[in-house]
Write an enzyme that holds these catalytic residues in place. Structure first.
Site, short mmCIF file in Angstrom:
data_model
loop_
_atom_site.label_atom_id
_atom_site.label_comp_id
_atom_site.label_asym_id
_atom_site.label_seq_id
_atom_site.Cartn_x
_atom_site.Cartn_y
_atom_site.Cartn_z
N ASN A 30 6.49 -4.57 -13.44
CA ASN A 30 6.13 -3.46 -12.56
C ASN A 30 5.99 -2.14 -13.34
OD1 ASN A 30 6.08 -1.61 -10.32
ND2 ASN A 30 7.16 -3.16 -9.12
N GLN A 86 5.00 -6.09 1.63
CA GLN A 86 4.50 -5.04 2.51
C GLN A 86 3.05 -5.44 2.78
OE1 GLN A 86 7.12 -1.49 2.06
NE2 GLN A 86 6.16 -1.46 0.06
N HIS A 97 -3.74 -5.72 -2.42
CA HIS A 97 -3.80 -7.07 -3.02
C HIS A 97 -2.43 -7.67 -2.71
CE1 HIS A 97 -5.10 -9.55 -6.81
NE2 HIS A 97 -4.29 -10.27 -6.04
N HIS A 99 1.09 -9.09 -2.61
CA HIS A 99 2.08 -9.26 -3.68
C HIS A 99 3.47 -9.38 -3.07
CE1 HIS A 99 1.26 -4.96 -3.11
NE2 HIS A 99 2.54 -4.73 -3.37
N HIS A 101 7.26 -8.71 -3.80
CA HIS A 101 8.20 -8.01 -4.68
C HIS A 101 9.42 -8.92 -4.85
CE1 HIS A 101 6.68 -3.72 -4.08
NE2 HIS A 101 6.10 -4.33 -3.06
P1 AMP Z 1 3.38 -1.85 -2.40
O1 AMP Z 1 3.79 -0.42 -2.13
O2 AMP Z 1 4.18 -2.87 -1.64
O3 AMP Z 1 1.88 -2.05 -2.25
O4 AMP Z 1 3.74 -2.14 -3.91
C1 AMP Z 1 2.96 -1.71 -4.98
C2 AMP Z 1 3.76 -2.03 -6.21
O5 AMP Z 1 2.87 -2.09 -7.30
C3 AMP Z 1 4.81 -0.98 -6.57
O6 AMP Z 1 6.03 -1.64 -6.90
C4 AMP Z 1 4.20 -0.27 -7.80
O7 AMP Z 1 5.19 0.20 -8.68
C5 AMP Z 1 3.41 -1.42 -8.40
N1 AMP Z 1 2.25 -1.06 -9.21
C6 AMP Z 1 1.25 -0.21 -8.91
N2 AMP Z 1 0.31 -0.21 -9.88
C7 AMP Z 1 0.73 -1.11 -10.82
C8 AMP Z 1 0.22 -1.57 -12.07
N3 AMP Z 1 -0.93 -1.12 -12.58
N4 AMP Z 1 0.93 -2.48 -12.75
C9 AMP Z 1 2.10 -2.95 -12.27
N5 AMP Z 1 2.63 -2.55 -11.10
C10 AMP Z 1 1.96 -1.65 -10.39
#
Ligand code: AMP
Length: 157
Positions: A30, A86, A97, A99, A101
């Site tokens: 992350n 989320q 996209h 994901h 956590h």
């Molecule tokens: P969400 O708010 O559930 O969409 O989570 C987005 C997650 O992606 C957060 O934990 C961010 O820290 C992480 N994130 C955003 N951009 C990147 C990236 N380029 N590489 C890795 N993690 C990212």
């Protein structure tokens, strides 16, 4: 799809951030982890909402999360795991996209257990950053992320 190319919504993910992958899913470190070992599992296909994954992708992403969670809980000497999605902007999703956590949990890591959900909300995090000047919540460098991913990669060989 190029087997060595990973998109996370609009972001092209550096291969150095990816520490595990299957034909349908991949795991990346992350940019702004909330706790040590806070990683993300994504489908290889760029899909916004959970409902739009195929049955195979759904199965694969959760099997991948199970496998990664097992290793990272042990690696970080944690004793529990938070798995969370989320799904859609009103739930706090900031990257369009799918994901999962994964957050290794330890006793006392948050004063109130569920505060972890506030912490993963990007907007609140930004606010906290402004209020607290919390250094840990800044974007990490690719070098830091590459080092973490290299350590995790060894757990899956
Ligand atoms: P969400 O708010 O559930 O969409 O989570 C987005 C997650 O992606 C957060 O934990 C961010 O820290 C992480 N994130 C955003 N951009 C990147 C990236 N380029 N590489 C890795 N993690 C990212």
């Amino acid at each position: 799809m190029d087997s060595e190319s990973y998109m996370f919504g609009p972001y092209k993910i550096d291969l150095k951030q990816v520490f595990y992958s299957t034909q349908l899913s991949y795991a990346l470190v992350n940019l702004r982890p909330v706790v040590p070992g806070h990683v993300l599992i994504c489908p290889r296909r760029e899909i916004k909402r959970f409902v739009d994954l195929t049955a195979d992708e759904t199965s694969d992403i959760w099997l991948t999360a199970q496998k990664v969670g097992l290793q990272l809980e042990s690696y970080h000497k944690a004793s529990s795991l938070t798995f969370t999605i989320q799904d859609g902007p009103q739930s706090g999703q900031t990257v369009p996209h799918v994901h999962i956590h994964i957050l290794p949990r330890k006793r006392g890591d948050f004063e109130k257990n569920d505060e972890i959900y506030d912490a993963i909300k990007e907007k609140e995090k930004e606010l906290k950053q402004k209020l607290d000047l919390d250094e840990e919540r800044k974007d990490r460098t690719i070098e830091e992320m590459a080092e973490e991913a290299a350590n995790y990669r060894k757990l899956f060989t």
